[in-house]
Write an enzyme that holds these catalytic residues in place. Structure first.
Site, short mmCIF file in Angstrom:
data_model
loop_
_atom_site.label_atom_id
_atom_site.label_comp_id
_atom_site.label_asym_id
_atom_site.label_seq_id
_atom_site.Cartn_x
_atom_site.Cartn_y
_atom_site.Cartn_z
N GLU A 35 0.87 -1.17 0.00
CA GLU A 35 0.00 0.00 0.00
C GLU A 35 0.91 1.23 0.00
OE1 GLU A 35 -2.69 0.39 3.33
OE2 GLU A 35 -3.46 2.29 2.52
N ARG A 262 5.51 -13.03 9.44
CA ARG A 262 6.19 -11.79 9.11
C ARG A 262 7.50 -11.69 9.86
NH1 ARG A 262 2.33 -8.08 8.96
NH2 ARG A 262 3.59 -6.24 9.23
N LYS A 272 4.68 0.40 9.32
CA LYS A 272 4.74 1.68 8.61
C LYS A 272 4.08 2.78 9.43
CE LYS A 272 3.16 0.03 4.73
NZ LYS A 272 2.63 -0.11 3.37
#
Ligand code: ATP
Ligand code: MG
Length: 564
Positions: A35, A262, A272
């Protein structure tokens, strides 16, 4: 980049087996779907290495770069550009296959109309709060919304009016009609579309209706003919919804979602959202601050793409979440820089040495090896003269037991030069601080000269006062004072920032060969670590970042806990 194939893992096995069996028509199409709401970090590098690495290693494999841009409030073109730069810098290429979810808005809308026609979606007017109450809990089934039985024609009409801008934000949503009693909360009639009167960085004001991630993502995968949609573990519970969406939309392609753990690292933050908070509150100096685990930060700090790729390959791909020691990442950059970095001498905390018996007007050029790991790197000349600087740490007036470096009456070797002996010190009469160390040098002990090898316990680095260049050196320590997992969720995580994560040493001296340095060039400063020339460096003031120290903290950690 090296064309060495990546290490095997369970996802590689699945994709390779499907490729061989012809499950997806013999195709292997992956995607990396960031994104554009921030810069990439080392966690993304893991996903990039996995997806683009598969495309590289499987015959005919392709990896799309898709910007998952369905949230108009947080996305912007600066991030789109930075993400592309970072993927290229890491050594991967989408080979022209670059896509934007926002390009599919029309198709996604049409799929939604199809779902409504089939009676699989309905327009709801519950407020967010009411919707939460109807949803139930992990132990309690949800309840049907009164709108669930709305007629198809009415749904179609309302959905069209939602698109045309007739309604305010939050008044209506489109929901999937699945099962309000499902044990999987994600299947309790999830929201597919929300009204948001906000300008999108690509589609402008064309849309005031934006699709949810769980709706847009599987359909984007299907539209692009993705075969393996690889994502992180938190989406495991969303997989039934992913499958439901592609099945109900009756897309020609049916991609398959596979989840992996992850990457988490000790002593830093990775999301982020948190990186953005640091940047926006100016707690760091931008996205490329060398303290950050962002790709831009690591790059500015002196990391190489090769080291990051080797690290990602080494940590592997698993189904269980784990936290990786930061020292492991440091281990891989140290190994890479050891091979490629020329050695130079720099003094970070200088103290003056005067060689009492070296002629005042004399100087000489000494031969120095550029890189003992790489004979092709050759030799260079380092100027030597009567007045030198060494590290303050390399001298003790009153040496403790294990200290073998310079001290009154003691001898050490100056790297590439002579053996010197300390014969006295000069002190500031006011403060009592040592201002100069007086030594004599032994002209018969020149490095490389093949006469009698006198034993000394230490070799130290130095620079010549008349020739050295002033420099600033920036040393970095962990961003956080504790591991992120240990921060209680009710605490403000920024209060755990390490106040000493950046130390600027402004009185450093480097050997004159560094005068010609350029941004991004990497060196080993002998005995101090690996450094690179910072973007702020100018010919008037050289500035270097310490990428990593020489000491292999990882080797210690590994010894202490052999089973990983
Ligand atoms: P963050 O949680 O850091 O904000 P994100 O998951 O929201 O990241 P996206 O832009 O959605 O960021 O991520 C793009 C891809 O990178 C996704 O497929 C995601 O699974 C993957 N990814 C993100 N963070 C990590 C991580 N720490 N380890 C491995 N893959 C990651
Ligand atoms: Mg995300």
């Amino acid at each position: 980049m090296s064309e060495q194939a990546g290490a095997s893992n369970f996802i590689r096995d699945i994709v390779a087996a499907d490729h061989t069996s012809g499950k997806h028509g013999g195709r292997a199409v992956m995607r990396f779907p960031p994104e554009p709401n921030g810069y990439l970090h080392i966690g993304h590098a893991k996903s990039i290495c996995l997806n683009f690495g598969l495309a590289r290693d499987i015959p005919g494999g392709i990896c799309h770069l898709r910007f998952d841009d369905t949230n108009p409030t947080t996305e912007n073109p600066e991030y789109v550009q930075a993400i592309q730069d970072d993927i290229r810098w890491l050594g991967f290429d989408w080979k022209g296959k670059i896509f934007f979810t926002s390009d599919y808005f029309e198709q996604l809308y049409d799929f939604a109309v199809r779902l409504i026609h089939k009676g699989e979606a309905y327009v709801d007017h519950l407020t967010a709060e009411e919707m939460r109450a109807y949803r139930g809990t992990l132990t309690q089934p949800g309840e049907n919304s009164p709108s669930r039985s709305r007629a198809i024609d009415e749904n179609l009409d309302l959905f069209q009016r939602m698109r045309s801008g007739e309604f305010a934000d939050g008044t209506y949503v489109l929901r999937a009609k699945i099962d309000m009693a499902s044990a999987n909360i994600n299947l309790r009639d999830p929201v597919l579309y929300r009204i948001r009167h906000t300008t999108h960085y690509r589609t402008g004001n064309k849309w005031c209706l934006y699709p949810a991630y769980d709706y847009a993502h599987p359909l984007s995968d299907a539209i692009e003919g993705i075969t393996h949609s690889i994502c992180t573990l938190e989406f495991e519970d969303h997989r039934p919804l992913y499958d439901w969406v592609v099945e109900q939309a009756e897309t020609p392609h049916r991609p398959q979602q596979i989840e992996f753990a992850r990457l988490n690292l000790t002593s830093t933050v990775m999301s982020k959202r948190k990186l953005l908070e640091l940047v926006e509150k100016k707690l760091v100096n931008g996205w490329d601050d060398p303290r950050l685990p962002s790709i831009k930060g690591l790059r500015r700090r002196g990391y190489t793409p090769e080291a990051i790729r080797t690290f990602c390959d080494h940590i592997g791909v698993a189904k269980r979440d784990a936290i990786v020691e930061m020292q492991l990442l440091e281990h891989f950059i140290r190994e890479d820089l050891n091979k490629r970095s020329p050695r130079v001498m720099a003094v970070l905390r200088p103290i003056k040495i005067i060689l009492d018996n070296y002629p005042d007007a004399q100087s000489e050029e000494l031969e120095a090896v550029n890189n003992p790991e790489d004979p092709s790197a050759g030799m260079r000349k380092v100027p030597f003269s009567r007045i030198l600087y060494i590290e303050q740490d390399d001298f003790r007036e009153d040496p403790p037991k294990q200290f073998f470096r310079l001290a009154p009456g003691r001898e050490v070797r100056l790297r590439y030069a002579y053996i010197i002996k300390c014969v006295g010190v000069t002190k500031d009469p006011q403060t009592g601080e040592i201002t100069e160390i007086h030594c004599t040098y032994d002209p018969t002990t020149k490095s490389g000269a093949s006469q009698e090898q006198r034993k000394v316990k230490a070799t130290i680095h130095w620079v010549s006062e008349a020739h050295a260049v002033k420099a600033e050196v920036r040393l970095y320590s962990p961003l956080l004072v504790t591991d992120p997992a240990k921060i209680p969720p009710e605490h403000d995580w920024t209060s755990y920032l390490n106040p000493n994560s950046l130390e600027r040493m402004t009185n450093c001296l480097v050997e004159p060969s560094l005068r010609q340095t350029a941004h991004g060039m990497r060196y080993q400063f002998e005995r101090l670590g690996y450094f690179c020339t910072d973007l702020d460096s100018t010919s008037d003031l050289l500035i270097f970042n310490r990428t990593v120290s020489l000491k292999d903290a990882w080797a210690k950690v590994e010894k202490a806990q052999p089973a990983r």
